[in-house]
Write an enzyme that holds these catalytic residues in place. Structure first.
Site, PDB file in Angstrom:
ATOM      1  N   TYR A 145       0.856  -1.185   0.000  1.00 57.97           N
ATOM      2  CA  TYR A 145       0.000   0.000   0.000  1.00 57.97           C
ATOM      3  C   TYR A 145       0.890   1.231   0.000  1.00 57.97           C
ATOM      4  O   TYR A 145       1.835   1.316   0.781  1.00 57.97           O
ATOM      5  CB  TYR A 145      -0.892  -0.005   1.244  1.00 57.97           C
ATOM      6  CG  TYR A 145      -1.783   1.213   1.368  1.00 57.97           C
ATOM      7  CD1 TYR A 145      -2.831   1.426   0.469  1.00 57.97           C
ATOM      8  CD2 TYR A 145      -1.579   2.154   2.381  1.00 57.97           C
ATOM      9  CE1 TYR A 145      -3.647   2.546   0.589  1.00 57.97           C
ATOM     10  CE2 TYR A 145      -2.397   3.271   2.500  1.00 57.97           C
ATOM     11  CZ  TYR A 145      -3.431   3.466   1.597  1.00 57.97           C
ATOM     12  OH  TYR A 145      -4.238   4.568   1.727  1.00 57.97           O
ATOM     13  N   ASP A 240       9.247   2.931  -0.012  1.00 58.83           N
ATOM     14  CA  ASP A 240       8.162   3.577   0.732  1.00 58.83           C
ATOM     15  C   ASP A 240       8.330   3.176   2.194  1.00 58.83           C
ATOM     16  O   ASP A 240       7.943   2.090   2.609  1.00 58.83           O
ATOM     17  CB  ASP A 240       6.804   3.135   0.180  1.00 58.83           C
ATOM     18  CG  ASP A 240       5.652   3.830   0.913  1.00 58.83           C
ATOM     19  OD1 ASP A 240       5.933   4.573   1.879  1.00 58.83           O
ATOM     20  OD2 ASP A 240       4.497   3.620   0.515  1.00 58.83           O
ATOM     21  N   LYS A 268       3.838   9.042   8.919  1.00 57.43           N
ATOM     22  CA  LYS A 268       3.555   8.442  10.232  1.00 57.43           C
ATOM     23  C   LYS A 268       4.475   8.972  11.348  1.00 57.43           C
ATOM     24  O   LYS A 268       4.259  10.066  11.834  1.00 57.43           O
ATOM     25  CB  LYS A 268       3.557   6.919  10.106  1.00 57.43           C
ATOM     26  CG  LYS A 268       2.437   6.503   9.135  1.00 57.43           C
ATOM     27  CD  LYS A 268       2.084   5.043   9.112  1.00 57.43           C
ATOM     28  CE  LYS A 268       0.778   4.838   8.354  1.00 57.43           C
ATOM     29  NZ  LYS A 268       0.884   4.126   7.089  1.00 57.43           N
TER      30      LYS A 268
END
Ligand SMILES: *Cc1c(COP(=O)(O)O)cnc(C)c1O
Length: 435
Positions: A145, A240, A268
């Site tokens: 994702y 990522d 995050k």
């Protein structure tokens, strides 16, 4: 059973005004059954809902709260920043400090641009890779994702070399065509795709440790293989690390596996709980970003001083804590061993994947190495397990396909409580399965 009447009432009201009652889909508990809890506050390892139930939580706001909730240094930094106003839309000293800090912690990042989310970081990173290489296509991996940008919402399983199909209505065929997908951990498949699209691949984007199909580790040689393929073919390698950045080490997964990306995306943890993302990498690539270079990317609130204050405090604390990652790993290992003992005692089939403070318990006996094997998990059993854990005071990510995150607030005492809840929950679902 604990009372959830306030959460219930809020969820009913929310559905009148917010699509599905939530501002991000997985929060809705659809994958596990039941209704979402509305959270009022959190401190340390505990989260409290609107009915005043407290839970030990293993989501950490999906990663960011690695130091536990209510970190007093971050809160003080934010309070201080707010005194000087909340936004200027002009350069500030703290952005320079933040950029220097990131470049110092992640060796492959020589220059970095701040954005407002992980999604923005990955979208910008592939635009940059395309601008830099003059090529259109990208390769991503099934089950990885990368946020909700159009280019990344492409179906898994559509066949590695066939054209991608939109995974979500609203993603055009044109965009889908430029995203090619390969199974995670399958280097041969990547080589085939590159060969079949000679000179057309701008970037390969990968979660160096996958966390969005549950925790899945890179097979030996996988990241190294991607690195050398990208070097040979002039392809930009994007790691990522929105999830793994500052989670697995100061330098993210790169610091653990010693493979360097050309561009790294962050999110995050980097915001300490505020909406922050970033992408950075080699100078020669980053200098293609506007206003230095021709690839346009901007943001009214990017580098926001309040968000930077939270993020800088977070990174400073991480940088100065010499035992943080060893401590997190130790607590997570204790959890793993406790779960294993419970599972083995009951004779339940399972797979557990762990690295550092990321861990997933899959309800399958297959080795989980990619999306196809992750999907062999018994989702119904996971839903039961999730609800039993909640009943026993532990709040897990509401999906089988998520990693759990252990924060610094998960002490030996908390580990004991989680393992005990796990024992009771497994027993309950075990009996249910047999009946
Ligand atoms: C969470 C996540 C994103 C998206 O970040 P948002 O801040 O939710 O937009 C991208 N990539 C990975 C690996 C993630 O885990």
């Amino acid at each position: 059973m604990t009372a959830h009447s306030n959460s219930q009432r809020l969820f009913e009201e929310a559905q009148n005004y917010i699509p599905g009652g939530v501002n991000s889909p997985v929060r809705a508990f659809k994958a596990v059954g039941g209704n979402p809890l509305f959270i009022k506050s959190a401190k340390g390892a505990y989260i409290t809902d609107q009915d005043d139930n407290a839970y030990i939580e293993l989501i950490n706001s999906w990663g960011p709260m690695i130091l536990g909730h209510g970190n007093t240094h971050i809160q003080a930094a934010v309070a201080k920043a707010i005194e000087d106003s909340l936004s200027f839309g002009a350069p500030t000293a703290i952005e320079v400090e933040m950029a220097k800090m990131i470049c110092g912690m992640v060796p492959s990042i020589e220059k970095v641009r701040m954005v407002n989310s992980g999604t923005e970081a990955t979208m910008s990173a592939i635009r940059l890779a395309r601008g830099f290489t003059g090529r259109d296509k990208i390769i991503k991996f099934e089950g990885c994702y990368h946020g909700h940008g159009d280019s990344f919402l492409i179906a898994a399983g559509s066949g590695a070399i066939t054209l991608g199909q939109p995974d979500s209505p609203g993603v055009t065929q044109g965009v889908a065509r430029d995203t090619l997908t390969a199974p995670y951990n399958n280097l041969d498949s990547v080589h085939e795709i590159v060969k079949a699209n000679d000179g057309q691949i701008a970037a390969i984007i990968v979660e160096p440790v996958a966390g969005n199909m549950g925790c899945v580790l890179p097979a030996e040689g996988f990241l190294e293989g991607l690195r050398s393929l990208c070097d040979e073919e002039g392809i930009v390698l994007i790691f990522d690390e929105v999830m793994t950045g500052f989670r697995l080490s100061k330098a993210g997964a790169q610091g653990v596996f010693n493979v360097q990306a050309d561009i790294t995306t962050l999110g995050k943890i980097i915001g300490g709980g505020m909406p922050v993302g970033a992408y950075g990498g080699k100078k020669e690539i980053m200098d293609y970003v506007s206003p230095q270079g021709p690839v346009y990317q901007a943001g009214t609130l990017s580098g926001n001083p309040v968000a930077m204050a939270a993020g800088l405090s977070m990174l400073t604390q991480i940088n100065e804590d010499e035992t943080l990652y060893a401590d997190l790993s130790k607590a997570t290992e204790a959890l793993e061993e406790g779960f294993q003992a419970n599972l083995d005692e009951l004779g339940l089939g399972y797979t557990m994947n762990r690295i550092g403070s990321m861990i997933s318990l899959f309800f399958t006996e297959e080795h989980v190495v990619d999306f196809d094997t992750a999907k062999t998990s018994n989702i119904e059993l996971f839903g039961k397990y999730f609800r039993e854990m909640l009943n026993n005071g532990v709040y897990l990510a509401p999906s089988q396909y998520e990693s759990l995150f252990i924060s610094k607030s998960i002490t030996t005492d908390a580990v004991g409580k989680i393992v005990e809840a796990n024992r009771i929950a497994l027993k309950a679902i075990h009996y249910n399965t047999k009946s």
